[in-house]
Motif scaffolding. Structure first.
Motif, short mmCIF file in Angstrom:
data_model
loop_
_atom_site.label_atom_id
_atom_site.label_comp_id
_atom_site.label_asym_id
_atom_site.label_seq_id
_atom_site.Cartn_x
_atom_site.Cartn_y
_atom_site.Cartn_z
N LEU A 18 -2.54 7.65 1.22
CA LEU A 18 -1.66 7.52 0.06
C LEU A 18 -1.16 6.09 -0.10
CD1 LEU A 18 0.43 10.82 0.40
CD2 LEU A 18 -1.34 10.31 -1.29
N LEU A 19 -0.86 5.44 1.02
CA LEU A 19 -0.43 4.04 0.96
C LEU A 19 -1.55 3.15 0.47
CD1 LEU A 19 1.67 3.80 4.25
CD2 LEU A 19 2.54 3.70 1.91
N VAL A 20 -2.78 3.43 0.89
CA VAL A 20 -3.94 2.65 0.43
C VAL A 20 -4.09 2.80 -1.08
CG1 VAL A 20 -6.46 2.49 0.48
CG2 VAL A 20 -5.19 2.74 2.61
N VAL A 21 -4.01 4.05 -1.57
CA VAL A 21 -4.13 4.29 -3.02
C VAL A 21 -3.03 3.55 -3.77
CG1 VAL A 21 -4.03 6.05 -4.81
CG2 VAL A 21 -5.25 6.53 -2.69
N LEU A 22 -1.81 3.62 -3.25
CA LEU A 22 -0.68 2.95 -3.90
C LEU A 22 -0.90 1.44 -3.99
CD1 LEU A 22 2.22 2.89 -5.04
CD2 LEU A 22 3.05 2.78 -2.66
N PHE A 23 -1.26 0.83 -2.87
CA PHE A 23 -1.44 -0.63 -2.86
C PHE A 23 -2.66 -1.05 -3.68
CE2 PHE A 23 1.04 -0.34 1.25
CZ PHE A 23 2.18 -0.93 0.73
N GLN A 24 -3.70 -0.25 -3.68
CA GLN A 24 -4.86 -0.57 -4.51
C GLN A 24 -4.50 -0.49 -5.99
OE1 GLN A 24 -7.52 -1.95 -3.82
NE2 GLN A 24 -8.34 -1.34 -1.85
N PHE A 25 -3.67 0.49 -6.35
CA PHE A 25 -3.23 0.61 -7.74
C PHE A 25 -2.40 -0.60 -8.15
CE2 PHE A 25 -0.06 2.02 -10.86
CZ PHE A 25 -0.90 2.42 -11.88
N VAL A 26 -1.47 -0.99 -7.28
CA VAL A 26 -0.63 -2.16 -7.57
C VAL A 26 -1.48 -3.41 -7.71
CG1 VAL A 26 1.18 -3.67 -6.64
CG2 VAL A 26 1.41 -1.18 -6.46
N LEU A 128 -18.22 3.40 5.72
CA LEU A 128 -18.10 3.95 4.37
C LEU A 128 -16.64 4.28 4.06
CD1 LEU A 128 -19.43 4.97 1.77
CD2 LEU A 128 -19.63 7.20 2.85
N ILE A 129 -15.93 4.86 5.03
CA ILE A 129 -14.51 5.16 4.82
C ILE A 129 -13.73 3.87 4.58
CG2 ILE A 129 -12.43 6.09 5.91
CD1 ILE A 129 -14.24 8.04 7.45
N LEU A 130 -14.02 2.84 5.37
CA LEU A 130 -13.34 1.56 5.22
C LEU A 130 -13.62 0.94 3.85
CD1 LEU A 130 -11.68 -0.80 6.32
CD2 LEU A 130 -13.77 -1.68 7.38
N MET A 131 -14.90 0.92 3.46
CA MET A 131 -15.26 0.33 2.17
C MET A 131 -14.74 1.17 1.02
SD MET A 131 -16.57 -2.37 3.20
CE MET A 131 -17.15 -3.09 1.68
N SER A 132 -14.62 2.48 1.22
CA SER A 132 -14.05 3.33 0.18
C SER A 132 -12.60 2.96 -0.07
CB SER A 132 -14.15 4.81 0.58
OG SER A 132 -15.49 5.21 0.70
N CYS A 133 -11.89 2.67 1.02
CA CYS A 133 -10.48 2.30 0.89
C CYS A 133 -10.30 0.94 0.22
CB CYS A 133 -9.80 2.29 2.26
SG CYS A 133 -9.66 3.93 3.00
N THR A 134 -11.29 0.05 0.39
CA THR A 134 -11.15 -1.30 -0.15
C THR A 134 -11.88 -1.50 -1.47
OG1 THR A 134 -13.04 -1.99 1.22
CG2 THR A 134 -10.84 -2.33 2.13
N MET A 135 -12.99 -0.75 -1.69
CA MET A 135 -13.79 -0.95 -2.90
C MET A 135 -13.79 0.26 -3.82
SD MET A 135 -17.23 -3.04 -1.90
CE MET A 135 -17.19 -4.74 -1.32
N LEU A 136 -14.06 1.43 -3.25
CA LEU A 136 -14.26 2.61 -4.09
C LEU A 136 -13.02 2.95 -4.90
CD1 LEU A 136 -16.29 4.80 -4.85
CD2 LEU A 136 -15.39 6.21 -2.99
N LEU A 137 -11.85 2.76 -4.30
CA LEU A 137 -10.62 3.06 -5.02
C LEU A 137 -10.32 2.04 -6.11
CD1 LEU A 137 -8.33 4.17 -2.05
CD2 LEU A 137 -9.36 5.62 -3.78
N SER A 138 -10.58 0.76 -5.81
CA SER A 138 -10.25 -0.29 -6.78
C SER A 138 -11.31 -0.44 -7.86
CB SER A 138 -10.05 -1.63 -6.06
OG SER A 138 -11.23 -2.04 -5.41
N ALA A 139 -12.58 -0.13 -7.56
CA ALA A 139 -13.67 -0.33 -8.52
C ALA A 139 -13.44 0.43 -9.83
CB ALA A 139 -15.01 0.05 -7.89
#
Length: 574
Positions: A18-26, A128-139
């Motif tokens: 949830l924190l990853v999603v929040l920070f990626q959104f910001v 894949l989990i790591l890249m999902s947190c950094t790329m997949l959410l922000s893309a």
């Protein structure tokens, strides 16, 4: 299987997600705001000579940039922690699952493949989990947000988005479809090269003894070339991908400037707005590109997840009993009409064997090579399950016994003893972590190993290499026997464990065992008759069947098979 695994191992770290999603959104929101502010600086400040506006918006732009960097760092930090925890838990579960496998299960997958699945395959899923947190959410945020902001900036040029984005998707889709089968093939070839390398390292002495270095180098070269070929084909697709993507990006940029300049000249578009549209187009294409990187990783991770899932979903052929029955009469071992047939074998290895060893008794098993001796003793600690009949330890069927209770009551010294990397003491304490130094030395004395251990530089603290390769075969056997004695079991099983000992050492060891183990039941598999002549009872096996049972004298007088074994060994010794 891939997403099932990810959900299963990410769920315990939902707060981090949830924190990853929040920070990626910001981070995405701040990134999307920057081109608009930049356009206002150009159109309202620079072109109109309003220095105050330039300073005010410039400071705001700097603050937003710092906020973007901070949000991105925090998203990566929490994403990395989440991925590392998921990888840790996945490796632990894989290791635990393999730990419950029988020898049959391990042979089915192969040791090299199981190692690859617990290392390389887990790493693919973890990445894949790591890249999902950094790329997949922000893309998707960048791509969708970029489209909205670009149309909001100027709808006239939006047709360029409708052309460039689908074109990029078509090109990337074509390349990714070619990568999937190559990734599957690559993982299989990595398995193969690991298998070859493991065999060569394990059998290095045999290879040198038969002067087969050239042959093994050629064999490794074939496996190595196969992996290289798959990786080159992957690289070739990547080489093609980046120039094509960059071509699309550059042509799109030129198109924006070309058509935008015309609108600027006609007074229908401001320069800052055109620059903002160009930046948004780049963000959209970069979002698509990041999503594509994910689609490239997903096929390989999916192959790895399938291989991991095969292990996790495999039910061990030997079901481990937890909280089962306790032994009623510790030390007794009984086989009732036991039959064992390997999967796919035409004939059983063990066929209708019945025998019983009472507490404190020494039962010896002898027979020709291939008569089923090792298979028979492997049934006692339940390394295999009998396909017919019943094996009872302590008066209870081993299939109903609590697994820990069964293994705690039996110490097996295998035909090929194995020592772990560590010290003499750490290996001896493997069956009893609380054993004192005095207990270790007593076990070493019984096993006729105290002499050579005392001559080692650090005695009990002397280093032992993996597999015990820095000690001789006879020393390795005696240390394995000492390790079994330290465990103080109810049943001692020796599977041809005296074969590397000379006759004098063998005799001294058997004499010391007879005086020291007391009420411990001994089951001894041996090739040499001299090792078992003092046994309370000797069982003669031939082609998986019991063809004789009695003392040495009784069998010598009334059993032809046993007499032939004795006479053949006497002839060799003569």
């Amino acid at each position: 299987m891939l997403w099932k695994l990810i959900v299963r191992y990410v769920r315990p770290s939902m707060l981090s997600l949830l924190l990853v999603v929040l920070f990626q959104f910001v981070q995405s929101v701040l990134t999307l705001m920057l081109p608009t502010i930049n356009a206002d600086i150009i159109d309202e400040g620079v072109l109109r000579g309003d220095t105050g506006t330039v300073w005010r918006l410039g400071v705001l732009m700097l603050a937003l940039s710092l906020g973007q960097v901070a949000a991105n760092v925090l998203a990566i930090l929490f994403g990395a922690r989440l991925a590392m925890r998921a990888g840790r838990d996945l490796r632990a579960d894989l290791f635990g699952k393999v730990g419950d496998f029988s020898e049959q299960d391990v042979q089915r997958f192969g040791a090299a493949s199981l190692i690859t699945r617990n290392t390389n395959d887990v790493q693919q899923v973890q990445m894949l989990i790591l890249m999902s947190c950094t790329m997949l959410l922000s893309a998707p945020m960048m791509a969708i947000g970029g489209v909205i902001m670009a149309i909001r900036a100027d709808a006239t040029l939006s047709w360029l988005i409708a052309v460039s984005v689908p074109l990029m998707l078509v090109v990337l889709g074509f390349l990714v479809s070619r990568l999937v089968p190559i990734f599957r093939q690559l993982q299989e070839r990595i398995d193969r090269i690991n298998k070859v390398l493991r065999e060569q390292l394990t059998g290095i002495r045999v290879i040198r003894a038969f002067v087969q270095e050239r042959r093994e180098k050629a064999r490794f070269a074939v496996a190595n070339d196969d992996v290289t070929d798959a990786m080159i084909r992957t690289g070739n697709l990547f080489v093609l991908m980046f120039p094509v993507i960059m071509l699309i990006v550059e042509v799109s940029s030129v198109a924006v400037i070309w058509f935008g300049a015309g609108l600027v000249d006609q007074g229908e578009l401001e320069i800052g707005t055109m620059m903002a549209f160009l930046q948004y187009l780049m963000q959209i294409l970069m979002g698509v590109l990041m999503a594509t990187f994910m689609t490239i990783m997903i096929p390989r991770a999916a192959v790895s997840a399938r291989r991991i899932g095969e292990v996790l979903e495999t039910e061990p052929t030997i079901a481990r009993v937890v909280d089962g029955r306790e032994q009623a009469s510790p030390g007794t071992v009984e086989l009732r009409d036991v039959v064992f047939r390997y999967p796919g074998a035409e004939h059983p290895v063990i066929d209708g064997v019945s025998l019983r060893a009472e507490r404190g008794e020494t039962l010896a098993i002898i027979g020709a090579t291939g008569s089923g001796k090792t298979t028979l003793v492997n049934l006692i600690p339940r390394l295999f399950d009998a396909t017919g009949g019943a094996v009872l330890v302590g008066g209870v069927d081993v299939r109903e016994l609590d697994a820990e209770a069964l293994w705690r009551g039996i110490a097996l010294v295998p035909q090929r003893p194995y020592l772990f990397a560590g010290t003499v003491a750490s290996n001896l304490r493997y069956g009893n972590e609380d054993a004192t130094d005095e207990q270790l030395w007593r076990a070493l004395e019984i096993a006729q190993a105290a002499g050579f251990v005392q001559q080692m530089p650090k005695q009990l603290d002397s280093r032992i290499a993996q597999g015990g390769t820095n000690v001789s075969g006879g020393q390795r056997q005696r240390l394995s026997i000492a390790r079994a004695l330290v465990a103080e079991p109810d049943v001692l099983v020796f599977d041809d464990s005296f074969s590397a000992l000379d006759l004098t050492t063998d005799a001294r060891l058997r004499s010391a065992l007879r005086d020291a183990v007391g009420e411990t039941t001994q089951i001894v598999v041996a090739q040499r008759v001299s090792t078992i002549v003092d046994a309370d009872r000797i069982v003669v096996l031939e082609r998986g069947r019991v063809v004789g049972s009695g003392t040495h004298e009784e069998l010598l007088a009334g059993n032809d098979t046993y007499r032939e074994i004795v006479e053949s060994q006497m002839a060799v010794e003569a």
